[in-house]
Design a protein around this motif. Structure first.
Motif, PDB file in Angstrom:
ATOM      1  N   PHE A  55     -55.915 108.735 -19.998  1.00 34.45           N
ATOM      2  CA  PHE A  55     -57.150 109.171 -19.351  1.00 34.45           C
ATOM      3  C   PHE A  55     -58.097 107.986 -19.132  1.00 34.45           C
ATOM      4  O   PHE A  55     -58.743 107.869 -18.086  1.00 34.45           O
ATOM      5  N   ASP A  56     -58.151 107.084 -20.110  1.00 34.38           N
ATOM      6  CA  ASP A  56     -59.001 105.907 -19.999  1.00 34.38           C
ATOM      7  C   ASP A  56     -58.541 105.013 -18.854  1.00 34.38           C
ATOM      8  O   ASP A  56     -59.363 104.423 -18.134  1.00 34.38           O
ATOM      9  N   ILE A  57     -57.235 104.913 -18.667  1.00 34.28           N
ATOM     10  CA  ILE A  57     -56.696 104.127 -17.556  1.00 34.28           C
ATOM     11  C   ILE A  57     -57.134 104.717 -16.227  1.00 34.28           C
ATOM     12  O   ILE A  57     -57.543 103.990 -15.307  1.00 34.28           O
ATOM     13  N   MET A  58     -57.066 106.055 -16.106  1.00 31.63           N
ATOM     14  CA  MET A  58     -57.496 106.729 -14.876  1.00 31.63           C
ATOM     15  C   MET A  58     -58.971 106.462 -14.594  1.00 31.63           C
ATOM     16  O   MET A  58     -59.373 106.262 -13.442  1.00 31.63           O
ATOM     17  N   VAL A  59     -59.768 106.458 -15.647  1.00 34.66           N
ATOM     18  CA  VAL A  59     -61.205 106.207 -15.486  1.00 34.66           C
ATOM     19  C   VAL A  59     -61.449 104.800 -14.938  1.00 34.66           C
ATOM     20  O   VAL A  59     -62.246 104.607 -14.005  1.00 34.66           O
ATOM     21  N   TRP A  60     -60.740 103.817 -15.468  1.00 35.89           N
ATOM     22  CA  TRP A  60     -60.955 102.444 -15.023  1.00 35.89           C
ATOM     23  C   TRP A  60     -60.379 102.194 -13.633  1.00 35.89           C
ATOM     24  O   TRP A  60     -60.893 101.352 -12.890  1.00 35.89           O
ATOM     25  N   VAL A  61     -59.320 102.897 -13.285  1.00 33.22           N
ATOM     26  CA  VAL A  61     -58.826 102.820 -11.902  1.00 33.22           C
ATOM     27  C   VAL A  61     -59.902 103.319 -10.948  1.00 33.22           C
ATOM     28  O   VAL A  61     -60.157 102.722  -9.891  1.00 33.22           O
ATOM     29  N   PHE A  86     -58.340 105.497  -5.184  1.00 28.17           N
ATOM     30  CA  PHE A  86     -58.772 105.123  -6.532  1.00 28.17           C
ATOM     31  C   PHE A  86     -59.305 106.318  -7.333  1.00 28.17           C
ATOM     32  O   PHE A  86     -59.160 106.353  -8.552  1.00 28.17           O
ATOM     33  N   TRP A  87     -59.935 107.289  -6.656  1.00 25.04           N
ATOM     34  CA  TRP A  87     -60.569 108.398  -7.376  1.00 25.04           C
ATOM     35  C   TRP A  87     -59.688 109.637  -7.507  1.00 25.04           C
ATOM     36  O   TRP A  87     -59.875 110.428  -8.430  1.00 25.04           O
ATOM     37  N   SER A  88     -58.732 109.832  -6.617  1.00 25.58           N
ATOM     38  CA  SER A  88     -57.905 111.049  -6.657  1.00 25.58           C
ATOM     39  C   SER A  88     -57.127 111.213  -7.967  1.00 25.58           C
ATOM     40  O   SER A  88     -57.068 112.318  -8.508  1.00 25.58           O
ATOM     41  N   PRO A  89     -56.508 110.138  -8.523  1.00 28.53           N
ATOM     42  CA  PRO A  89     -55.799 110.316  -9.799  1.00 28.53           C
ATOM     43  C   PRO A  89     -56.699 110.831 -10.904  1.00 28.53           C
ATOM     44  O   PRO A  89     -56.276 111.668 -11.723  1.00 28.53           O
ATOM     45  N   TYR A  90     -57.945 110.366 -10.954  1.00 25.18           N
ATOM     46  CA  TYR A  90     -58.883 110.818 -11.990  1.00 25.18           C
ATOM     47  C   TYR A  90     -59.182 112.307 -11.833  1.00 25.18           C
ATOM     48  O   TYR A  90     -59.114 113.072 -12.807  1.00 25.18           O
ATOM     49  N   PHE A  91     -59.507 112.741 -10.626  1.00 22.58           N
ATOM     50  CA  PHE A  91     -59.840 114.152 -10.425  1.00 22.58           C
ATOM     51  C   PHE A  91     -58.637 115.055 -10.658  1.00 22.58           C
ATOM     52  O   PHE A  91     -58.772 116.163 -11.195  1.00 22.58           O
ATOM     53  N   MET A  92     -57.451 114.605 -10.277  1.00 19.68           N
ATOM     54  CA  MET A  92     -56.253 115.402 -10.534  1.00 19.68           C
ATOM     55  C   MET A  92     -56.007 115.521 -12.030  1.00 19.68           C
ATOM     56  O   MET A  92     -55.605 116.592 -12.523  1.00 19.68           O
ATOM     57  N   THR A  93     -56.259 114.444 -12.774  1.00 19.61           N
ATOM     58  CA  THR A  93     -56.091 114.478 -14.230  1.00 19.61           C
ATOM     59  C   THR A  93     -57.071 115.443 -14.874  1.00 19.61           C
ATOM     60  O   THR A  93     -56.714 116.202 -15.788  1.00 19.61           O
ATOM     61  N   TYR A 141     -65.670 117.310  -4.674  1.00 14.92           N
ATOM     62  CA  TYR A 141     -64.878 116.142  -4.333  1.00 14.92           C
ATOM     63  C   TYR A 141     -63.969 116.424  -3.138  1.00 14.92           C
ATOM     64  O   TYR A 141     -63.926 115.652  -2.174  1.00 14.92           O
ATOM     65  N   PHE A 142     -63.248 117.555  -3.178  1.00 17.07           N
ATOM     66  CA  PHE A 142     -62.224 117.800  -2.175  1.00 17.07           C
ATOM     67  C   PHE A 142     -62.785 118.241  -0.823  1.00 17.07           C
ATOM     68  O   PHE A 142     -62.166 117.976   0.212  1.00 17.07           O
ATOM     69  N   ILE A 143     -63.948 118.897  -0.794  1.00 12.69           N
ATOM     70  CA  ILE A 143     -64.544 119.248   0.500  1.00 12.69           C
ATOM     71  C   ILE A 143     -64.931 117.986   1.267  1.00 12.69           C
ATOM     72  O   ILE A 143     -64.547 117.825   2.436  1.00 12.69           O
ATOM     73  N   PRO A 144     -65.691 117.042   0.647  1.00 10.70           N
ATOM     74  CA  PRO A 144     -65.923 115.769   1.349  1.00 10.70           C
ATOM     75  C   PRO A 144     -64.624 115.004   1.612  1.00 10.70           C
ATOM     76  O   PRO A 144     -64.506 114.323   2.639  1.00 10.70           O
ATOM     77  N   PHE A 145     -63.653 115.119   0.694  1.00 15.31           N
ATOM     78  CA  PHE A 145     -62.342 114.460   0.841  1.00 15.31           C
ATOM     79  C   PHE A 145     -61.698 114.850   2.171  1.00 15.31           C
ATOM     80  O   PHE A 145     -61.358 113.997   3.001  1.00 15.31           O
TER      81      PHE A 145
END
Length: 342
Positions: free
Chosen positions: A292-298, A269-276, A206-210
């Motif tokens: 965690f479910d909230i992060m997934v839906w974000v 939108f995806w960074s909070p999920y990966f950080m979690t 994730y972070f290399i393409p980021f």
């Protein structure tokens, strides 16, 4: 004693007549209806919006370009997520139970990871495409041909599906966490955990393409700004601001800006999920299931955002949508119409 008995009677299970069933979170009917409406609307928006992008680019010949092919392929990943993942995730989130069996839980999680990484790699390739188009427009048509775009898209799809299914479906993701998995396992749950090794590898993917996308888009905006000033300076001297090369240059820069916004939206939108996920792996999974479910839906929401970005910034997409929604493509041959007339 009586209160303890009444609490046990109030408990609900995912499967009432199965030993080892998970507890079910009791929610009021209005709250359940609201959640189904919100998640259902998000699912329909994801499927419908991305289907519009796919049909527009596939049908209108003027949109048959290497960049638009990558955009259509990206829309396919979001469309696939909305069609195969979101409906089941909606039921799991609202009912707080998984009713579809352990095998489909693994398969559903594989599809989830697959579409996520496919989106990442597509956005990275699109950033490279826009970088070459803006910084070296003369060489760009020779470097990024349609076969090259197809090759990049195929590589993104292939690597994503191989990686996701080889890690999740085989169970490699939870090696060394057997005790934790056993403690979390009950009939009606679909909660996957990742050990530190696979969290580290997944984070790199994730972070290399980021960072690649951040660097490329920063350079794109810098070059585009410099080119805009140069064209404005030349136009003031020659009074030829409406010539073909200037219009093409403006279109390329606008495309780069729009796709840059799509990249930024993806990161937000995806960074909070990966950080979690990273925090969970190294701090013994401290994140509450609801958070965690909230992060997934974000993160899921990003798949519905891209078509909105295109419709807001691309006049050709708005025009194509009007033709499709009005069903003119069923009555007339509109495939050769000019979508860039304005």
């Amino acid at each position: 004693m009586d209160s303890t008995c009444s609490e046990k009677e109030d408990l609900q299970y995912c499967f009432e007549h199965i030993n080892g069933s998970c507890y079910k979170t009791v929610r009021s009917f209005p709250f359940q209806v609201t959640l189904y409406f919100v998640f259902g609307f998000l699912t329909i928006l994801t499927i419908g919006g991305n289907l519009m992008v796919i049909i527009s680019i596939a049908y209108f010949k003027q949109l048959h370009s290497p960049t638009n092919f990558l955009i259509a392929s990206l829309a396919c990943t979001d469309f696939g997520l909305g069609l195969t993942v979101l409906p089941f995730s909606t039921i799991r989130s609202v009912e707080t139970c998984w009713y579809f069996g352990e095998f489909f839980c693994r398969f559903h999680s594989c599809l989830d990871a697959f579409f996520c990484y496919a989106s990442i790699f597509h956005l990275c390739v699109i950033s490279i495409d826009r970088y070459v188009a803006v910084t070296d427009p003369l060489i760009y048509p020779l470097k990024f041909t349609m076969p090259v775009s197809r090759m990049f898209a195929a590589a993104a799809w292939t690597f994503s599906i191989v990686y996701s299914f080889s890690v999740v479906f085989t169970g490699a993701n939870d090696e060394g966490l057997q005790e934790l998995v056993k403690a979390l396992t009950c009939v009606g749950s679909c909660q996957l955990v990742f050990n530190k090794t696979w969290v580290f590898i997944s984070s790199l993917l994730y972070f290399i393409p980021f960072f690649t996308m951040i660097v490329l888009n920063s350079k794109i905006f810098s070059v585009a700004k410099r080119q805009a000033r140069l064209i404005e300076s030349v136009s003031n001297k020659t009074q030829s601001s409406d010539n073909y090369s200037n219009r093409v240059g403006k279109r390329e820069r606008k495309a780069a800006k729009t796709l840059g916004i799509a990249v930024i939206a993806f990161l937000i939108f995806w960074s909070p999920y990966f950080m979690t996920v990273i925090i969970d792996a190294f701090l013994n999974f401290i994140t509450p299931p609801v958070a965690f479910d909230i992060m997934v839906w974000v993160a899921y929401s990003n798949s519905a955002i891209n078509p909105l970005i295109y419709s807001f910034f691309y006049p050709w997409f708005r025009k194509a949508m009007k033709v499709i929604v009005s069903c003119k493509i069923l009555k007339l041959d509109c495939s050769t119409m000019n979508l860039f007339s304005e």
